[in-house]
Design a protein around this motif. Sequence first.
Motif, PDB file in Angstrom:
ATOM      1  N   GLN A   1       0.820  -1.208   0.000  1.00  0.00           N
ATOM      2  CA  GLN A   1       0.000   0.000   0.000  1.00  0.00           C
ATOM      3  C   GLN A   1       0.854   1.258   0.000  1.00  0.00           C
ATOM      4  OE1 GLN A   1      -2.410  -0.652   3.489  1.00  0.00           O
ATOM      5  NE2 GLN A   1      -3.888  -1.941   2.394  1.00  0.00           N
ATOM      6  N   ALA A   2       1.919   1.262   0.803  1.00  0.00           N
ATOM      7  CA  ALA A   2       2.780   2.446   0.874  1.00  0.00           C
ATOM      8  C   ALA A   2       3.451   2.721  -0.470  1.00  0.00           C
ATOM      9  CB  ALA A   2       3.835   2.264   1.957  1.00  0.00           C
ATOM     10  N   GLY A   3       3.733   1.658  -1.246  1.00  0.00           N
ATOM     11  CA  GLY A   3       4.403   1.840  -2.526  1.00  0.00           C
ATOM     12  C   GLY A   3       3.552   2.558  -3.548  1.00  0.00           C
ATOM     13  N   THR A   4       2.234   2.463  -3.434  1.00  0.00           N
ATOM     14  CA  THR A   4       1.342   3.127  -4.388  1.00  0.00           C
ATOM     15  C   THR A   4       0.827   4.468  -3.880  1.00  0.00           C
ATOM     16  OG1 THR A   4      -0.598   1.993  -3.467  1.00  0.00           O
ATOM     17  CG2 THR A   4       0.590   0.885  -5.256  1.00  0.00           C
ATOM     18  N   LEU A   5       1.212   4.829  -2.675  1.00  0.00           N
ATOM     19  CA  LEU A   5       0.698   6.052  -2.063  1.00  0.00           C
ATOM     20  C   LEU A   5       1.488   7.264  -2.557  1.00  0.00           C
ATOM     21  CD1 LEU A   5      -1.374   7.075  -0.010  1.00  0.00           C
ATOM     22  CD2 LEU A   5       0.355   6.776   1.770  1.00  0.00           C
ATOM     23  N   ALA A   6       0.783   8.287  -3.019  1.00  0.00           N
ATOM     24  CA  ALA A   6       1.425   9.495  -3.540  1.00  0.00           C
ATOM     25  C   ALA A   6       1.476  10.571  -2.468  1.00  0.00           C
ATOM     26  CB  ALA A   6       0.656  10.022  -4.752  1.00  0.00           C
ATOM     27  N   LEU A   7       2.574  11.332  -2.445  1.00  0.00           N
ATOM     28  CA  LEU A   7       2.655  12.474  -1.542  1.00  0.00           C
ATOM     29  C   LEU A   7       1.578  13.489  -1.910  1.00  0.00           C
ATOM     30  CD1 LEU A   7       6.511  13.056  -1.270  1.00  0.00           C
ATOM     31  CD2 LEU A   7       4.994  12.041   0.431  1.00  0.00           C
ATOM     32  N   GLY A   8       0.898  13.982  -0.915  1.00  0.00           N
ATOM     33  CA  GLY A   8      -0.197  14.909  -1.157  1.00  0.00           C
ATOM     34  C   GLY A   8      -1.540  14.234  -1.292  1.00  0.00           C
ATOM     35  N   ALA A   9      -1.559  12.899  -1.266  1.00  0.00           N
ATOM     36  CA  ALA A   9      -2.826  12.179  -1.388  1.00  0.00           C
ATOM     37  C   ALA A   9      -3.764  12.553  -0.251  1.00  0.00           C
ATOM     38  CB  ALA A   9      -2.565  10.674  -1.399  1.00  0.00           C
ATOM     39  N   GLU A  10      -5.058  12.516  -0.536  1.00  0.00           N
ATOM     40  CA  GLU A  10      -6.046  12.890   0.478  1.00  0.00           C
ATOM     41  C   GLU A  10      -6.135  11.822   1.557  1.00  0.00           C
ATOM     42  OE1 GLU A  10      -9.872  14.147  -0.749  1.00  0.00           O
ATOM     43  OE2 GLU A  10      -9.140  15.254  -2.491  1.00  0.00           O
ATOM     44  N   ALA A  11      -6.439  12.288   2.760  1.00  0.00           N
ATOM     45  CA  ALA A  11      -6.582  11.394   3.909  1.00  0.00           C
ATOM     46  C   ALA A  11      -7.706  11.902   4.798  1.00  0.00           C
ATOM     47  CB  ALA A  11      -5.275  11.305   4.690  1.00  0.00           C
ATOM     48  N   ARG A  12      -8.184  11.031   5.652  1.00  0.00           N
ATOM     49  CA  ARG A  12      -9.196  11.391   6.646  1.00  0.00           C
ATOM     50  C   ARG A  12      -8.774  10.794   7.981  1.00  0.00           C
ATOM     51  NH1 ARG A  12     -10.355  14.008   2.864  1.00  0.00           N
ATOM     52  NH2 ARG A  12     -12.372  14.220   1.791  1.00  0.00           N
TER      53      ARG A  12
END
Length: 331
Positions: free
Chosen positions: A230-241
Amino acid sequence: MKRTVAILALLAALLGVGGAGAWYLAARSRTLPPGFASGNGRIEATQVDVATKAAGRVLDVRAEEGDFVQAGQIVAQMDVEETAAALRTADAQAAQARQSRDTATHVVEQRKGELDLAAKELERQETLVAKGFATEQKVDQYRTTKLTAAAALAAAQSSLAASESAIRAAEAEVDRLKRLVADGTLVAPKSGRVIYRLAEPGEVLAAGGKVLTLIDLSDVYMTIFLPASQAGTLALGAEARLLLEPLPDRAVPANVSFVSARGQFTPKQVETQSERDRMMFRVKLRIARTLVEKYLEHVKTGVTGVGYVRLDPKAEWPSWLTSDLVDEARR
């Protein structure tokens, strides 16, 4: 009686743990659609130390643990009387150096006049010698007088240069001592809440001695841990809650600000052994500064919760993670 009290205390503790566990299980049991990932964590903020620049005695500390302070607010005062006395001495020395410079300037002007007069007298004597009305001996005397006047001028100019250097040195010392006096007044470098009061009036601290520790509430985030897939596909600036334990039904918007480049084991908060055995990556979910500043008085660190990140930018947030604070965070 003692046995009854012990049993009641144990039940209370179990109920407390059970309540927190029930909230966590309820948050994790909600169906998370594809394209999202989650992890549990707690609200954190950057710590900022307020420390002395020079060794000295603490005169006053004007903040208590738990106080909210604004950037630039005076939070402590060091005893700078000795430095202030040295500053007054340096001021007097600078004034004396300026007076010496003025005297040297007048001497230079005087020596220039004497040299000019000696040059003119020598020129007249040389003219008289050419006409036979003066002797070579007289010319030699005036030539010597001119050389003496030139040497006196050079000495005066050197004295003036030395006075200028003395002024610069004295003014530099004044500036240094002024900075030391100013540094004796400790101000909050950031707006935040005091979490540690580390010194009291009367204590003598070394250079760099800490007086207070603040948490910078303008830099608030939650740290979660995600597996490599999961961390490998996560982009910086991606939305989170973020769903926090005190507000389980109100999602707080955030963004991915950091993904660790190196894997690490998950912390002890992760319950199952299988999860702890997997290599996980640290991810920071930062709350927008504008949102934090608006609710600054209500922000507290250490609050536990669950962080959700959107791996697929096209995925739609589930209804229970939609947030009415998104627009405020973007302003």
